[in-house]
Design a protein around this motif. Structure first.
Motif, PDB file in Angstrom:
ATOM      1  N   TRP A  67       7.085  -0.438  -8.482  1.00  0.00           N
ATOM      2  CA  TRP A  67       5.942  -0.013  -7.663  1.00  0.00           C
ATOM      3  C   TRP A  67       4.621  -0.427  -8.302  1.00  0.00           C
ATOM      4  CZ3 TRP A  67       2.115   3.876  -8.409  1.00  0.00           C
ATOM      5  CH2 TRP A  67       1.473   4.305  -7.251  1.00  0.00           C
ATOM      6  N   HIS A  70       3.898  -4.189  -8.211  1.00  0.00           N
ATOM      7  CA  HIS A  70       3.446  -4.682  -6.901  1.00  0.00           C
ATOM      8  C   HIS A  70       1.933  -4.531  -6.751  1.00  0.00           C
ATOM      9  CE1 HIS A  70       3.098  -5.186  -2.534  1.00  0.00           C
ATOM     10  NE2 HIS A  70       2.361  -4.090  -2.552  1.00  0.00           N
ATOM     11  N   SER A  93       5.968   3.966  -0.498  1.00  0.00           N
ATOM     12  CA  SER A  93       6.595   2.705  -0.911  1.00  0.00           C
ATOM     13  C   SER A  93       7.383   2.823  -2.204  1.00  0.00           C
ATOM     14  CB  SER A  93       5.524   1.619  -1.059  1.00  0.00           C
ATOM     15  OG  SER A  93       4.597   1.959  -2.082  1.00  0.00           O
ATOM     16  N   ILE A  94       7.134   3.857  -2.991  1.00  0.00           N
ATOM     17  CA  ILE A  94       7.860   4.002  -4.252  1.00  0.00           C
ATOM     18  C   ILE A  94       9.286   4.491  -4.027  1.00  0.00           C
ATOM     19  CG2 ILE A  94       7.305   6.409  -4.806  1.00  0.00           C
ATOM     20  CD1 ILE A  94       6.828   5.546  -7.671  1.00  0.00           C
ATOM     21  N   MET A 132      10.026  -2.121  -0.958  1.00  0.00           N
ATOM     22  CA  MET A 132       8.847  -1.587  -1.627  1.00  0.00           C
ATOM     23  C   MET A 132       7.649  -2.511  -1.430  1.00  0.00           C
ATOM     24  SD  MET A 132       6.874  -1.866  -4.542  1.00  0.00           S
ATOM     25  CE  MET A 132       5.456  -1.097  -3.805  1.00  0.00           C
ATOM     26  N   GLY A 136       4.418  -1.611   0.785  1.00  0.00           N
ATOM     27  CA  GLY A 136       3.144  -1.646   0.069  1.00  0.00           C
ATOM     28  C   GLY A 136       2.126  -2.539   0.757  1.00  0.00           C
TER      29      GLY A 136
END
Length: 679
Positions: A67, A70, A93-94, A132, A136
């Motif tokens: 995460w 990114h 998103s994590i 993810m 994101g």
């Protein structure tokens, strides 16, 4: 998502890459992978915490690393626009990153490792990284819109899956070797590249557009909100990973404290004491203080007050310890000083008399005045006695009829003390076998190449009604000097066979169990009869048992010993030569003995790899064992450094020691196996 807007209304926005931030993102992904692998290692070892905690921590470390990589990586692509993030999608998103990491670590820790499992894990990790990334991306808010190139989008997911598969396959195949820091670092870098390569491939296929009406809002390339996000994520990731690494060190430290120190007084315990006393270099004196009234205080005043008394005694005796005079606590009522060297015995005895004078005074504990009765027994190696006898001799003094608990400091006198204690041991051994005082514990042996179980060593323990837990080094020498050692050995053989048969009725995979065969009993025809009878009685195979002999067992009559061992091997029993290298005739007899296993004494392991001399000697012994095609078991493996050094030396080695597991009762062993067994 894949449909490009009309170029009549929109213009393409082009950015630049910051290679310093790209490097930072790769380093963070690799460091997160290294931390996750370290957390995963703790699942394979004895730990104060449950293995599932390490599974969760490993998953969080890797997921948070994916995460963070990114969002830091997004900051590596510098666009001339202002950009913010939707908080809900940013944190959502994590979830796929952590979930896929959890699934991967669950799969790769299964006992049966196949390329299919690695493939499934690679797909899961690749999809998790991709999900993810694109969630994101969806969290970004700016004046632009963006689209993906369908081909590059597909390629980014394929790359994530492919490189994840490679990294996981390396990790799964070489998991038993990942204690090697260099190999662990390389694996972490591959995993870090798997994470970052997908991200930057995905960015290559992303095109940003801005409406022509907003072109005037473009400005020089900047990072603005991204800088804030990068700094926040980097600091958060650093703190989290530092905490995770620290938790591993804390767990190792807790294991060390639990194994080597008493919880109430924080004084080194029996295990520390025996390690020092069994050291081949130890030469000195022992003073054992015995406090007989602890049980009485517990009954009359309660265990809470009894604990306070023990804590007081711990503080009191600790005042007298020094660099040359170490203090140990053996159970609640025995405190032992070990003096290094024999030159200071007179001063040592004088000091113990000073301790006695202070103990005589009334003591106030928790508002109560009490008198703590005590006696001190002393023994020394100055007369060239075996250091292991010091403890036995001190016990002999304490239990002698002439000893009174009136603060005496009594030195062991062989003519006065030895007979009564040894006689009592011999007289009570029969009852101990039938009344459950004697019991067996089992210490696992682990293969260096696979970290899988190889077998167990059966060890005897005695919970004596008068003396408490007696160490085998206390009573075995007494039994060996009499005819009773054969009876005890026969009892051990039956107990072990019975235990193996009980294990066979469960789902527990039965492994060979080694039994120590003492002295001249190796050549006794009774031994072979007992082995044959017990194997038949409990419906076992001879290979379920391994007989451990020492070179002292064969030195008196090598011809008879060779014949006896030949017979054992013909019957299907394995034979191991125990404590190899501690005698004077090992090399001359080794080539003649029909053994299958060589056990290296822990004295050769203790100072490895710090001692270059000891390391060289050990390498030479291992070379001898390999030349003779023997299984090699290393006793007393207690540190990660030893495991790393020895694993590099040979993958065929078998480890036995507290680093992997302590000796355990059958119940404790099954619980340990249940925790060790991958989910």
């Amino acid at each position: 998502m894949f449909t490009h807007p009309s170029m009549e209304s929109y213009s393409v926005v082009v950015g630049e890459y910051s290679f310093s931030i790209i490097l930072l993102s790769v380093i963070i992904a690799s460091f997160a992978s290294y931390t996750a692998i370290s957390m995963n290692e703790r699942m394979q070892e004895n730990s104060f915490f449950h293995r599932n905690l390490w599974l969760i921590l490993a998953s969080v470390a890797l997921g948070f690393g994916i995460w963070s990589m990114h969002f830091i990586g997004m900051g590596a692509y510098l666009l001339p626009i202002s950009m913010t993030y939707k908080p809900e999608l940013t944190f959502l998103s994590i979830i796929p990153a952590i979930a896929s990491s959890f699934l991967v670590f669950t799969l790769v820790n299964r006992t049966r490792k196949t390329i299919g499992l690695s493939l499934i894990s690679g797909v899961a990790m690749g999809i998790g990284i991709s999900a993810m990334h694109y969630i994101g991306m969806a969290s970004m808010e700016s004046d632009t819109i963006y689209t993906y190139d369908r081909t590059i989008f597909t390629a980014s997911v394929a790359i994530a899956i492919s490189i994840s598969f490679i990294a996981i396959y390396i990790f799964s195949s070489l998991q038993h070797l990942l204690k090697n820091k260099l190999l662990k670092t390389v694996t972490s870098l591959v995993m870090g590249l798997a994470i970052s390569s997908m991200h930057y491939t995905g960015l290559m296929g992303t095109t940003y557009y801005i409406h022509r009406d907003k072109i005037d809002s473009l400005h020089e390339i900047h990072q603005m909100d991204m800088n804030y996000l990068n700094i926040t994520v980097s600091i958060g990731l650093g703190l989290l990973l530092l905490l995770l690494l620290l938790s591993s060190f804390i767990d190792r430290y807790i294991d060390y404290r639990v194994n080597y120190f008493e919880s109430l007084t924080r004084i080194p315990n029996r295990r520390s004491f025996e390690k020092m006393l069994n050291s081949p270099s130890y030469d000195g004196s022992l003073a054992m203080w015995y406090i007989p009234d602890i049980e009485k205080i517990n009954v009359e005043q309660g265990y809470i007050f009894g604990d306070k008394v023990i804590q007081y005694l711990g503080r009191f005796f600790s005042q007298w310890s020094s660099s040359s005079m170490k203090l140990y606590q053996l159970q609640g009522k025995r405190f032992v000083f070990l003096l290094q060297g024999v030159d200071g015995i007179v001063e040592f005895e004088r000091t113990m008399n000073k301790v006695a004078e202070q103990l005589k005074a009334l003591t106030e504990i928790d508002g109560k005045l009490i008198k703590i009765e005590a006696v001190c027994a002393m023994s020394t190696t100055e007369e060239h006695r075996d250091p292991k006898r010091l403890y036995t001799e001190a016990l002999t003094v304490l239990e002698h009829p002439s000893t009174r608990y009136d603060y005496q400091v009594i030195r062991f006198d062989n003519a006065i003390h030895s007979h009564s204690f040894e006689e009592e041991i011999l007289e009570s051994i029969e009852g101990a076998m039938h009344e459950g005082q004697l019991f067996m514990v089992y210490q696992p042996k682990v293969r260096a190449s696979t970290n899988e179980l190889s077998g167990f060593e059966a060890l005897i323990r005695w919970k004596h009604p008068k003396y408490g837990m007696l160490s085998p080094v206390t009573f075995i020498p007494i039994l060996e000097q009499s005819t009773r050692i054969g009876d005890v050995t026969n009892w051990i053989i039956e107990q072990v066979c019975k235990q193996i048969a009980e294990w066979g009725k469960t789902t527990f995979q039965v492994h060979p169990v080694s039994i120590n065969i003492p002295g001249d009993y190796v050549t006794s025809p009774i031994l072979l009869n007992v082995l044959t009878e017990m194997v038949k009685k409990y419906k076992l195979e001879p290979y379920n048992l391994e007989l451990e002999i020492t070179e002292t067992s064969v030195v008196n009559s090598i011809e008879d010993a060779v014949k006896a061992l030949d017979t054992f091997r013909e019957k299907g029993f394995s034979v191991a030569l125990d404590d190899f290298g501690t005698g004077v005739s090992s090399l001359s007899y080794l080539k003649r003995l029909p053994i299958s296993t060589l056990k290296i004494d822990k004295s050769f392991i203790d100072d490895v790899p710090q001692s270059e001399k000891d390391s060289s000697i050990l390498k030479a012994i291992l070379a001898i064992g390999r030349t003779l095609n023997l299984d090699i078991v290393l006793e007393g493996v207690e540190t990660e450094e030893q495991v790393q050094f020895l694993s590099q030396e040979s993958e065929s080695l078998i480890f036995q020691g507290y680093y992997f597991a302590k000796p355990m009762t059958s119940t404790e062993l099954l619980n340990w196996l249940a925790q060790r067994k991958p989910v």
